[in-house]
Write an enzyme that holds these catalytic residues in place. Structure first.
Site, PDB file in Angstrom:
ATOM      1  N   TYR A   1      14.866-105.269  22.460  1.00  0.00           N
ATOM      2  CA  TYR A   1      15.162-106.602  22.969  1.00  0.00           C
ATOM      3  C   TYR A   1      16.399-107.120  22.218  1.00  0.00           C
ATOM      4  O   TYR A   1      16.294-107.766  21.180  1.00  0.00           O
ATOM      5  CB  TYR A   1      13.997-107.555  22.723  1.00  0.00           C
ATOM      6  CG  TYR A   1      12.777-107.376  23.591  1.00  0.00           C
ATOM      7  CD1 TYR A   1      12.725-106.434  24.606  1.00  0.00           C
ATOM      8  CD2 TYR A   1      11.649-108.175  23.403  1.00  0.00           C
ATOM      9  CE1 TYR A   1      11.601-106.280  25.397  1.00  0.00           C
ATOM     10  CE2 TYR A   1      10.522-108.036  24.189  1.00  0.00           C
ATOM     11  CZ  TYR A   1      10.502-107.091  25.183  1.00  0.00           C
ATOM     12  OH  TYR A   1       9.374-106.948  25.960  1.00  0.00           O
TER      13      TYR A   1
ATOM     14  N   GLY B   1       7.880-112.807  38.441  1.00  0.00           N
ATOM     15  CA  GLY B   1       7.629-112.199  39.738  1.00  0.00           C
ATOM     16  C   GLY B   1       8.742-111.259  40.146  1.00  0.00           C
ATOM     17  O   GLY B   1       9.127-110.373  39.395  1.00  0.00           O
TER      18      GLY B   1
ATOM     19  N   PHE C   1       5.892-110.372  33.114  1.00  0.00           N
ATOM     20  CA  PHE C   1       6.537-110.896  34.324  1.00  0.00           C
ATOM     21  C   PHE C   1       5.554-111.688  35.196  1.00  0.00           C
ATOM     22  O   PHE C   1       5.682-111.726  36.417  1.00  0.00           O
ATOM     23  CB  PHE C   1       7.174-109.778  35.156  1.00  0.00           C
ATOM     24  CG  PHE C   1       8.330-109.085  34.486  1.00  0.00           C
ATOM     25  CD1 PHE C   1       9.087-109.725  33.524  1.00  0.00           C
ATOM     26  CD2 PHE C   1       8.653-107.786  34.822  1.00  0.00           C
ATOM     27  CE1 PHE C   1      10.149-109.089  32.908  1.00  0.00           C
ATOM     28  CE2 PHE C   1       9.722-107.137  34.215  1.00  0.00           C
ATOM     29  CZ  PHE C   1      10.476-107.794  33.254  1.00  0.00           C
TER      30      PHE C   1
END
Length: 301
Positions: free
Chosen positions: A69, A221, A217
């Site tokens: 990340y 979405g 998520f």
């Protein structure tokens, strides 16, 4: 109560292995920029540090991160280390190994089993820790995860890792991993955006075995790592949000938490106001009728 005064305690608690955490946690992926990885503009460092500290002030004690990340200027692990070290005794930091990004930020070949210790050591170095609370093996299309997971089990036995999880898996991979070592968490894509039979089966299997199910998520979405897409909000989600005086994103988090007491949410943001709203979603109590309406949305998606 307002969003600014609701803490993560409102979501309830679940024990990951031997570590109790609030069911609302925090995902660190969006700390590094306007979109994940190198897709957006790098974040303001001071603002990201402030968000992390505010999350802990609001009772968050489960942070999900990874060494991969990072954006052009920011590393999630470095931000966490700077903001929160020395770490509170009750803070669980979960990380993932398997995927690999090179120094330019581009995705490279995922880790071989013999490279996983290096991935674990890199997370230890960046976070400034002598062990990792929870490490997920993030499956990268392998048919079998036995060899990779076995390496992490050995590192757990050596004391570098406290607990193990698996991510982006099919139900058969959970069965495979449990034959090697205890699994305390499964992290898969899951949410109102679309039904997924494999995710539903994993949700059930984890509930039966006392394993945490940690969706990612859940808000974004179809937007995935680029964030939530506002182009199409289903009417039912909007209606439920209006009835509770909250946002559609908060309804999606609340629906996620209503899927079982073993389900944990890890919404991520680099915005302090969004952080407070996400945590406040843990206090929303949906009715059976509302859950039925939202379930129908998911089946139709």
């Amino acid at each position: 109560m307002t969003a600014e005064t609701i803490t993560a305690d409102a979501s309830g608690t679940f024990t990951l292995g031997d570590l109790p955490v609030s069911r609302i946690g925090f995902g660190a992926m969006r700390l590094t920029g306007s979109a994940a990885f190198h897709l957006g503009t790098p974040s303001d460092r001071a603002r990201s540090i402030a968000v992390l500290r505010r999350a802990v002030e609001l009772g968050v004690n489960h942070i999900d991160t990874a060494a991969f990340y990072f954006s052009a200027l920011r590393s999630a692990n470095e931000l966490i280390n700077t903001a929160l070290a020395p770490y509170p005794d009750d803070l669980l930091i979960a990380t993932k190994v398997g995927p690999f990004r090179d120094c330019s930020g581009e995705w490279a070949t995922s880790a071989r089993p013999d490279q996983l210790r290096g991935h674990v050591e890199e997370n230890l170095r960046q976070l400034g820790r002598d062990h990792l609370d929870l490490v997920y093996l993030r499956r990268m299309r392998q048919d079998s995860i036995a060899e990779h997971f076995g390496v992490l089990a050995d590192l757990r036995a050596a004391g570098l890792i406290r607990h193990l999880g698996i991510s982006a898996v099919e139900p058969r991979h959970l069965t495979e991993a449990l034959q090697i070592a205890p699994v305390v968490a499964v992290q898969n894509r899951f949410g109102l955006a679309a039904a997924d039979p494999d995710a539903d089966e994993l949700l059930r299997m984890c509930g039966e075995r006392g394993i945490a199910f940690v969706p990612f998520f859940a808000i974004a979405g179809e937007g995935a790592d680029r964030g939530a897409t506002a182009a199409r909000q289903q009417d039912e989600v909007l209606a439920v949000a209006h009835a509770h005086g909250v946002s559609p994103a908060q309804v999606r988090i609340a629906w996620t938490l209503h899927q079982g007491p073993h389900v944990l949410a890890i919404p991520g943001t680099g915005n302090a106001d969004h952080l407070a709203d996400n945590i406040a979603a843990g206090a929303i109590r949906l009715t059976e009728e509302e859950l039925d309406r939202l379930d129908a949305v998911r089946r139709a998606a």
